[in-house]
Motif scaffolding. Structure first.
Motif, PDB file in Angstrom:
ATOM      1  N   CYS A   1      53.971 117.223 132.119  1.00 15.00           N
ATOM      2  CA  CYS A   1      52.708 116.856 131.455  1.00 15.00           C
ATOM      3  C   CYS A   1      51.532 117.208 132.346  1.00 15.00           C
ATOM      4  N   THR A   2      50.613 118.022 131.844  1.00 12.40           N
ATOM      5  CA  THR A   2      49.425 118.397 132.598  1.00 12.40           C
ATOM      6  C   THR A   2      48.174 118.146 131.763  1.00 12.40           C
ATOM      7  N   PHE A   3      47.063 117.894 132.450  1.00 16.60           N
ATOM      8  CA  PHE A   3      45.795 117.630 131.774  1.00 16.60           C
ATOM      9  C   PHE A   3      44.742 118.634 132.230  1.00 16.60           C
ATOM     10  N   ILE A   4      43.952 119.111 131.268  1.00 16.03           N
ATOM     11  CA  ILE A   4      42.921 120.112 131.532  1.00 16.03           C
ATOM     12  C   ILE A   4      41.592 119.605 130.985  1.00 16.03           C
ATOM     13  N   ILE A   5      40.536 119.708 131.762  1.00 12.43           N
ATOM     14  CA  ILE A   5      39.202 119.355 131.275  1.00 12.43           C
ATOM     15  C   ILE A   5      38.662 120.558 130.515  1.00 12.43           C
ATOM     16  N   ASP A   6      38.489 120.401 129.219  1.00 18.12           N
ATOM     17  CA  ASP A   6      38.090 121.520 128.376  1.00 18.12           C
ATOM     18  C   ASP A   6      37.443 120.990 127.105  1.00 18.12           C
ATOM     19  N   ASP A   7      36.692 121.854 126.472  1.00 18.76           N
ATOM     20  CA  ASP A   7      36.011 121.523 125.222  1.00 18.76           C
ATOM     21  C   ASP A   7      36.763 122.177 124.067  1.00 18.76           C
ATOM     22  N   ALA A   8      37.321 121.357 123.184  1.00 16.39           N
ATOM     23  CA  ALA A   8      38.109 121.890 122.061  1.00 16.39           C
ATOM     24  C   ALA A   8      37.288 122.757 121.132  1.00 16.39           C
ATOM     25  N   GLU A   9      35.950 122.621 121.199  1.00 13.03           N
ATOM     26  CA  GLU A   9      35.092 123.416 120.329  1.00 13.03           C
ATOM     27  C   GLU A   9      34.794 124.796 120.909  1.00 13.03           C
ATOM     28  N   SER A  10      35.160 125.015 122.177  1.00 12.25           N
ATOM     29  CA  SER A  10      35.008 126.334 122.774  1.00 12.25           C
ATOM     30  C   SER A  10      36.256 127.171 122.484  1.00 12.25           C
ATOM     31  N   ASP A  11      36.218 128.440 122.878  1.00 15.87           N
ATOM     32  CA  ASP A  11      37.402 129.287 122.723  1.00 15.87           C
ATOM     33  C   ASP A  11      38.528 128.734 123.591  1.00 15.87           C
ATOM     34  N   TRP A  12      39.690 128.570 122.992  1.00 11.88           N
ATOM     35  CA  TRP A  12      40.830 128.068 123.750  1.00 11.88           C
ATOM     36  C   TRP A  12      41.325 129.158 124.691  1.00 11.88           C
ATOM     37  N   ALA A  13      41.677 128.762 125.896  1.00 12.03           N
ATOM     38  CA  ALA A  13      42.007 129.727 126.951  1.00 12.03           C
ATOM     39  C   ALA A  13      43.489 130.084 127.013  1.00 12.03           C
ATOM     40  N   PHE A  14      44.291 129.565 126.108  1.00 12.92           N
ATOM     41  CA  PHE A  14      45.724 129.837 126.149  1.00 12.92           C
ATOM     42  C   PHE A  14      46.019 131.262 125.677  1.00 12.92           C
ATOM     43  N   THR A  15      46.989 131.890 126.320  1.00  9.60           N
ATOM     44  CA  THR A  15      47.350 133.260 125.977  1.00  9.60           C
ATOM     45  C   THR A  15      48.323 133.296 124.799  1.00  9.60           C
ATOM     46  N   LYS A  16      48.631 134.502 124.338  1.00 11.07           N
ATOM     47  CA  LYS A  16      49.568 134.672 123.224  1.00 11.07           C
ATOM     48  C   LYS A  16      50.948 134.124 123.578  1.00 11.07           C
ATOM     49  N   ASP A  17      51.302 134.249 124.853  1.00 12.99           N
ATOM     50  CA  ASP A  17      52.618 133.782 125.284  1.00 12.99           C
ATOM     51  C   ASP A  17      52.677 132.270 125.463  1.00 12.99           C
ATOM     52  N   GLU A  18      51.538 131.599 125.291  1.00 10.65           N
ATOM     53  CA  GLU A  18      51.477 130.147 125.489  1.00 10.65           C
ATOM     54  C   GLU A  18      51.307 129.406 124.161  1.00 10.65           C
ATOM     55  N   ALA A  19      51.774 129.992 123.083  1.00 12.98           N
ATOM     56  CA  ALA A  19      51.662 129.345 121.771  1.00 12.98           C
ATOM     57  C   ALA A  19      52.450 128.041 121.759  1.00 12.98           C
ATOM     58  N   PHE A  20      52.018 127.134 120.886  1.00 10.75           N
ATOM     59  CA  PHE A  20      52.586 125.785 120.855  1.00 10.75           C
ATOM     60  C   PHE A  20      53.475 125.582 119.628  1.00 10.75           C
ATOM     61  N   ASP A  21      54.428 124.673 119.769  1.00  6.03           N
ATOM     62  CA  ASP A  21      55.266 124.256 118.648  1.00  6.03           C
ATOM     63  C   ASP A  21      54.621 123.114 117.873  1.00  6.03           C
ATOM     64  N   PHE A  22      53.750 122.365 118.554  1.00  2.33           N
ATOM     65  CA  PHE A  22      53.134 121.186 117.935  1.00  2.33           C
ATOM     66  C   PHE A  22      51.768 120.972 118.555  1.00  2.33           C
ATOM     67  N   ILE A  23      50.754 120.819 117.718  1.00  2.00           N
ATOM     68  CA  ILE A  23      49.396 120.517 118.168  1.00  2.00           C
ATOM     69  C   ILE A  23      48.963 119.217 117.520  1.00  2.00           C
ATOM     70  N   HIS A  24      48.495 118.287 118.333  1.00  2.00           N
ATOM     71  CA  HIS A  24      48.133 116.947 117.875  1.00  2.00           C
ATOM     72  C   HIS A  24      46.694 116.636 118.266  1.00  2.00           C
ATOM     73  N   ALA A  25      46.007 115.910 117.407  1.00  2.45           N
ATOM     74  CA  ALA A  25      44.669 115.422 117.725  1.00  2.45           C
ATOM     75  C   ALA A  25      44.469 114.091 117.022  1.00  2.45           C
ATOM     76  N   ARG A  26      43.774 113.194 117.670  1.00  4.18           N
ATOM     77  CA  ARG A  26      43.553 111.865 117.101  1.00  4.18           C
ATOM     78  C   ARG A  26      42.093 111.451 117.284  1.00  4.18           C
ATOM     79  N   CYS A  27      41.534 110.878 116.228  1.00 10.40           N
ATOM     80  CA  CYS A  27      40.172 110.314 116.285  1.00 10.40           C
ATOM     81  C   CYS A  27      39.144 111.340 116.753  1.00 10.40           C
ATOM     82  N   MET A  28      39.188 112.518 116.160  1.00 10.85           N
ATOM     83  CA  MET A  28      38.222 113.559 116.496  1.00 10.85           C
ATOM     84  C   MET A  28      37.000 113.523 115.578  1.00 10.85           C
ATOM     85  N   GLY A  29      37.035 112.678 114.547  1.00 13.95           N
ATOM     86  CA  GLY A  29      35.885 112.529 113.674  1.00 13.95           C
ATOM     87  C   GLY A  29      34.661 112.101 114.475  1.00 13.95           C
ATOM     88  N   GLY A  30      33.540 112.772 114.273  1.00 14.33           N
ATOM     89  CA  GLY A  30      32.325 112.485 115.030  1.00 14.33           C
ATOM     90  C   GLY A  30      32.201 113.330 116.282  1.00 14.33           C
TER      91      GLY A  30
END
Length: 334
Positions: free
Chosen positions: A137-166
Motif C-alpha cells: 500500500c502506497t500513498f501519493i499526494i496528487d490532484d485527481a482533477e489533473s492528468d493522472w501520471a500512471f503509465t499504460k502498464d500501470e492500469a488498474f483492476d479496480f478504481i474506488h472513490a468515496r465522498c468526492m461530491g463537492g
C-alpha cells in the motif's frame, strides 16, 4: 452483505432514546484518529490543505480525520462490513487497486489487508495518511482533477472513490480518466451520499434548517464550481463515459435511533453522529468564501442545524449510493 434497503419501510421505535443526549454529547462521543503535522492553511479555526489551496473546500485537520473515521465506519455498517459492492471476483482477485481521494487512507489500508497480493495506491491532496503502511500500500499526494501520471502498464483492476461530491469540477473528465486507467473488464466504484434528509412519514419537515442547509449547500457548491449533491447523477454519467453493467445500490441511513430494527437503530446512532459532524466542515468554507457570510453567522447557523438534528420527532434518513460499473471486456483501447 445485506441487500440494499432502498425499498425497505423503516418502522419507528416509539421509545425516546435519543432525547437522553444533546448535540454536544453526541459530538464528544466520536472516534479518535491520529494526524500528521505538516504545513497547512488555517481559516475560521479549521485547517485546510496547502497543496493547490482552495481546490477542495473541506478541512483536513484532526477533527475532520475523526469525522472521516466515523464516515468510513458508517459506509461499512450499511453493507454489513464490506468495503465495496463491485463483483471483483468475476475476473479473479484484483492485482492493482486505486483509491482516489483516499483521505486518511483507511479504506486503502483495509483493502491492502484483504488483498495482500494486490498493489494498492491511494491519492489525495492532503498528506494525512499514516507514515507506515503495509508494503503493498502506497500513498501519493496528487490532484485527481489533473492528468493522472500512471503509465499504460500501470492500469488498474479496480478504481474506488468515496465522498468526492463537492470536490470535482469536471466529472466527465474524471470518469474518462478512470475509464482509460482501468484494464478491460476492470471495475470502478463511487460511494456517495445525498446532501439532504428525507423521511417516509413526512416528519423531515420538522427540520426546516436541515432542508435549508441542503439548498444552501447546493447553491454555494454550484457557484464554487463543484456541485456537492451529485450522487443521483453518477449512474447516468458512468453510462455516458462508456461503462457497462452500471449498478446503483442505494441504502437508507437513518439519522438517530428511531428505527425499530436493531441493525438500523445502530446504523442510525452512527448516522446521527456523522451528520452532526459533517455540517460544519461542509458549510464553513463555502458559506464564507462563496456566499459572503461572516464566520460568526456561519458558525451560528451550523450550531442551530446541529441542534435540529437532535429533534427526536423527526424520523429522517439519508440515501447512500454505491454506484459501480465495468469497463467492457472487449474494449482493448489503451
Amino acid at each position: 452483505m445485506p441487500p440494499p434497503n432502498f425499498n425497505e419501510h423503516i418502522q419507528v421505535d416509539t421509545s425516546d432514546e435519543d432525547s437522553l443526549y444533546d448535540a454536544e454529547s453526541v459530538v464528544d462521543s466520536n472516534l479518535s484518529f491520529a494526524s500528521s503535522v505538516r504545513d497547512y492553511y488555517y481559516e475560521n479555526g479549521r485547517r485546510y490543505h496547502a497543496y493547490r489551496y482552495g481546490q477542495y473546500p473541506i478541512p483536513n485537520d484532526e477533527e475532520e480525520q475523526d469525522r472521516l473515521a466515523i464516515t468510513h465506519h458508517l459506509f461499512k455498517l450499511l453493507t454489513g462490513g464490506d468495503l465495496y459492492r463491485s463483483p471483483l471476483s468475476q475476473q479473479g482477485p484484483p492485482k492493482r487497486i486505486l483509491d482516489i481521494g483516499t483521505g486518511t487512507g483507511t479504506w486503502a489500508l483495509e483493502m491492502a489487508e484483504e488483498f495482500q497480493d494486490a498493489e494498492i495506491v491511494g491519492t489525495d491532496l492532503s498528506p494525512i495518511q499514516p507514515n507506515f503502511s503495509p508494503p503493498n500500500c502506497t500513498f501519493i499526494i496528487d490532484d485527481a482533477e489533473s492528468d493522472w501520471a500512471f503509465t499504460k502498464d500501470e492500469a488498474f483492476d479496480f478504481i474506488h472513490a468515496r465522498c468526492m461530491g463537492g470536490g470535482i469540477a469536471d466529472w466527465s473528465r474524471l470518469l474518462r480518466q478512470a475509464y482509460n486507467h482501468l484494464k478491460p473488464g476492470g471495475w470502478v466504484e463511487f460511494q456517495e451520499y445525498e446532501a439532504r434528509v428525507r423521511s417516509e412519514d413526512g416528519t423531515h419537515v420538522k427540520a426546516p434548517l436541515l432542508l435549508d442547509l441542503s439548498a444552501r449547500l447546493e447553491e454555494a457548491s454550484s457557484k464554487f464550481g463543484k456541485r456537492m449533491n451529485i450522487a443521483p447523477s453518477l449512474s447516468g454519467w458512468l453510462e455516458e463515459a462508456g461503462f457497462t453493467n452500471v449498478t446503483a445500490d442505494i441504502y437508507k441511513c437513518p439519522v438517530g435511533s428511531w428505527p425499530k430494527s436493531p441493525r438500523l437503530k445502530e446504523i442510525g446512532r452512527v448516522g446521527k453522529v456523522s451528520l452532526i459532524e459533517a455540517i460544519e466542515p461542509y458549510s464553513l468554507a463555502l458559506f464564507t468564501r462563496v456566499l459572503g457570510w461572516t464566520y460568526e453567522k456561519a458558525q451560528a447557523y451550523v450550531d442551530n442545524c446541529r441542534q435540529e438534528v437532535m429533534n427526536t420527532s423527526c424520523h429522517a434518513y439519508v440515501l447512500f449510493f454505491y454506484v459501480y460499473a465495468q469497463r467492457p471486456l472487449d474494449d482493448s483501447r489503451v
